[in-house]
Design a protein around this motif. Structure first.
Motif, PDB file in Angstrom:
ATOM      1  N   GLU A  42      26.980  17.003  33.490  1.00 37.59           N
ATOM      2  CA  GLU A  42      25.559  17.314  33.574  1.00 37.59           C
ATOM      3  C   GLU A  42      25.352  18.683  34.220  1.00 37.59           C
ATOM      4  N   ARG A  43      24.162  19.218  33.958  1.00 38.87           N
ATOM      5  CA  ARG A  43      23.819  20.499  34.567  1.00 38.87           C
ATOM      6  C   ARG A  43      23.757  20.326  36.083  1.00 38.87           C
ATOM      7  N   GLU A  44      24.339  21.282  36.801  1.00 35.52           N
ATOM      8  CA  GLU A  44      24.487  21.184  38.246  1.00 35.52           C
ATOM      9  C   GLU A  44      23.783  22.348  38.936  1.00 35.52           C
ATOM     10  N   TYR A  45      23.058  22.036  39.975  1.00 32.52           N
ATOM     11  CA  TYR A  45      22.359  23.054  40.763  1.00 32.52           C
ATOM     12  C   TYR A  45      23.369  23.890  41.538  1.00 32.52           C
ATOM     13  N   VAL A  46      23.132  25.189  41.594  1.00 32.20           N
ATOM     14  CA  VAL A  46      24.006  26.095  42.334  1.00 32.20           C
ATOM     15  C   VAL A  46      23.248  26.731  43.500  1.00 32.20           C
ATOM     16  N   ALA A  47      22.138  27.384  43.204  1.00 29.50           N
ATOM     17  CA  ALA A  47      21.394  28.087  44.253  1.00 29.50           C
ATOM     18  C   ALA A  47      20.013  28.455  43.747  1.00 29.50           C
ATOM     19  N   ALA A  48      19.110  28.741  44.695  1.00 27.69           N
ATOM     20  CA  ALA A  48      17.759  29.157  44.340  1.00 27.69           C
ATOM     21  C   ALA A  48      17.232  30.125  45.380  1.00 27.69           C
ATOM     22  N   ILE A  49      16.219  30.875  44.964  1.00 25.20           N
ATOM     23  CA  ILE A  49      15.600  31.833  45.869  1.00 25.20           C
ATOM     24  C   ILE A  49      14.103  31.845  45.638  1.00 25.20           C
ATOM     25  N   ASN A  50      13.357  31.828  46.748  1.00 25.44           N
ATOM     26  CA  ASN A  50      11.903  31.946  46.663  1.00 25.44           C
ATOM     27  C   ASN A  50      11.586  33.432  46.568  1.00 25.44           C
ATOM     28  N   TRP A  51      10.894  33.802  45.507  1.00 25.58           N
ATOM     29  CA  TRP A  51      10.725  35.232  45.256  1.00 25.58           C
ATOM     30  C   TRP A  51       9.883  35.916  46.325  1.00 25.58           C
ATOM     31  N   ASN A  52       8.868  35.242  46.818  1.00 24.86           N
ATOM     32  CA  ASN A  52       7.957  35.862  47.782  1.00 24.86           C
ATOM     33  C   ASN A  52       8.543  35.917  49.198  1.00 24.86           C
ATOM     34  N   SER A  53       9.095  34.809  49.662  1.00 23.01           N
ATOM     35  CA  SER A  53       9.618  34.780  51.031  1.00 23.01           C
ATOM     36  C   SER A  53      11.029  35.342  51.126  1.00 23.01           C
ATOM     37  N   GLY A  54      11.754  35.254  50.008  1.00 23.93           N
ATOM     38  CA  GLY A  54      13.154  35.666  50.022  1.00 23.93           C
ATOM     39  C   GLY A  54      14.080  34.596  50.565  1.00 23.93           C
ATOM     40  N   ASN A  55      13.533  33.447  50.904  1.00 26.51           N
ATOM     41  CA  ASN A  55      14.373  32.358  51.405  1.00 26.51           C
ATOM     42  C   ASN A  55      15.347  31.918  50.319  1.00 26.51           C
ATOM     43  N   THR A  56      16.566  31.649  50.728  1.00 27.79           N
ATOM     44  CA  THR A  56      17.600  31.241  49.774  1.00 27.79           C
ATOM     45  C   THR A  56      18.081  29.832  50.082  1.00 27.79           C
ATOM     46  N   TYR A  57      18.552  29.190  49.041  1.00 28.31           N
ATOM     47  CA  TYR A  57      19.011  27.817  49.150  1.00 28.31           C
ATOM     48  C   TYR A  57      20.278  27.698  48.300  1.00 28.31           C
ATOM     49  N   HIS A  58      21.279  27.007  48.836  1.00 22.42           N
ATOM     50  CA  HIS A  58      22.542  26.877  48.125  1.00 22.42           C
ATOM     51  C   HIS A  58      22.989  25.431  48.125  1.00 22.42           C
ATOM     52  N   ALA A  59      23.609  25.020  47.043  1.00 33.10           N
ATOM     53  CA  ALA A  59      24.203  23.697  46.994  1.00 33.10           C
ATOM     54  C   ALA A  59      25.279  23.613  48.070  1.00 33.10           C
ATOM     55  N   ALA A  60      25.323  22.496  48.753  1.00 25.90           N
ATOM     56  CA  ALA A  60      26.248  22.344  49.873  1.00 25.90           C
ATOM     57  C   ALA A  60      27.693  22.570  49.452  1.00 25.90           C
ATOM     58  N   SER A  61      28.022  22.119  48.256  1.00 24.07           N
ATOM     59  CA  SER A  61      29.411  22.212  47.800  1.00 24.07           C
ATOM     60  C   SER A  61      29.846  23.646  47.533  1.00 24.07           C
ATOM     61  N   MET A  62      28.890  24.547  47.379  1.00 25.12           N
ATOM     62  CA  MET A  62      29.214  25.934  47.062  1.00 25.12           C
ATOM     63  C   MET A  62      28.802  26.913  48.154  1.00 25.12           C
ATOM     64  N   LYS A  63      28.129  26.404  49.180  1.00 29.63           N
ATOM     65  CA  LYS A  63      27.697  27.259  50.274  1.00 29.63           C
ATOM     66  C   LYS A  63      28.905  27.872  50.961  1.00 29.63           C
ATOM     67  N   GLY A  64      28.796  29.153  51.224  1.00 27.63           N
ATOM     68  CA  GLY A  64      29.910  29.855  51.836  1.00 27.63           C
ATOM     69  C   GLY A  64      30.748  30.610  50.826  1.00 27.63           C
ATOM     70  N   ARG A  65      30.726  30.173  49.587  1.00 32.75           N
ATOM     71  CA  ARG A  65      31.452  30.883  48.535  1.00 32.75           C
ATOM     72  C   ARG A  65      30.491  31.606  47.597  1.00 32.75           C
ATOM     73  N   PHE A  66      29.335  30.995  47.343  1.00 29.20           N
ATOM     74  CA  PHE A  66      28.360  31.567  46.419  1.00 29.20           C
ATOM     75  C   PHE A  66      27.141  32.033  47.208  1.00 29.20           C
ATOM     76  N   THR A  67      26.583  33.155  46.816  1.00 29.84           N
ATOM     77  CA  THR A  67      25.408  33.693  47.488  1.00 29.84           C
ATOM     78  C   THR A  67      24.414  34.211  46.462  1.00 29.84           C
ATOM     79  N   ILE A  68      23.179  33.734  46.566  1.00 30.60           N
ATOM     80  CA  ILE A  68      22.126  34.215  45.689  1.00 30.60           C
ATOM     81  C   ILE A  68      21.346  35.312  46.404  1.00 30.60           C
ATOM     82  N   SER A  69      20.927  36.303  45.637  1.00 28.97           N
ATOM     83  CA  SER A  69      20.126  37.390  46.198  1.00 28.97           C
ATOM     84  C   SER A  69      19.244  37.954  45.099  1.00 28.97           C
ATOM     85  N   LYS A  70      18.344  38.870  45.497  1.00 30.84           N
ATOM     86  CA  LYS A  70      17.448  39.443  44.503  1.00 30.84           C
ATOM     87  C   LYS A  70      17.229  40.917  44.753  1.00 30.84           C
TER      88      LYS A  70
END
Length: 124
Positions: A42-70
């Motif tokens: 199934e499709r799996e969540y990796v990360a997300a970012i709120n465009w206005n605040s810049g807050n980032t969110y990462h799946a626990a299993s990938m946190k520390g290895r993957f980083t979302i930015s804009k």
């Protein structure tokens, strides 16, 4: 016309890095994210970012290895992936949404727009 265009996928050896890009056009979004889908899974969540605040969110299993930015000027979202493992092999999708209230960024149904995906293959 809304477009989300991903790039940056490819073949990399385990332990290597890749940076995915997603260029958005056509309208503004409140949040953007990355999902992935491996064959038969199934499709799996990796990360997300709120465009206005810049807050980032990462799946626990990938946190520390993957980083979302804009990059606001380019209206582009990135996914930096380090220490890649063979199990990271999947098609990676960029997604975007405009809802005022959502349950969770981890839910694909909260994202109204999707890119075509970019293949990431990690060899042992």
């Amino acid at each position: 016309q809304v477009q989300l265009v991903e790039s940056g996928g490819g073949l990399v050896q385990a332990g290597g890095s890749l940076r995915l890009s997603c260029a958005a056009s056509g309208r503004t979004f409140s949040y953007m994210g990355w999902f992935r889908q491996a064959p038969g899974k199934e499709r799996e969540y990796v990360a997300a970012i709120n465009w206005n605040s810049g807050n980032t969110y990462h799946a626990a299993s990938m946190k520390g290895r993957f980083t979302i930015s804009k990059d606001g000027a380019k209206y582009t979202v990135y996914l930096q992936m380090n220490s890649l493992k063979p199990e990271d092999t999947a098609i990676y999708y960029c997604a975007a949404g405009r809802k005022l209230s959502i349950v969770s960024y981890a839910e694909p149904r909260e994202f109204e727009y999707w890119g075509q995906g970019t293949q990431v293959t990690v060899s042992p």
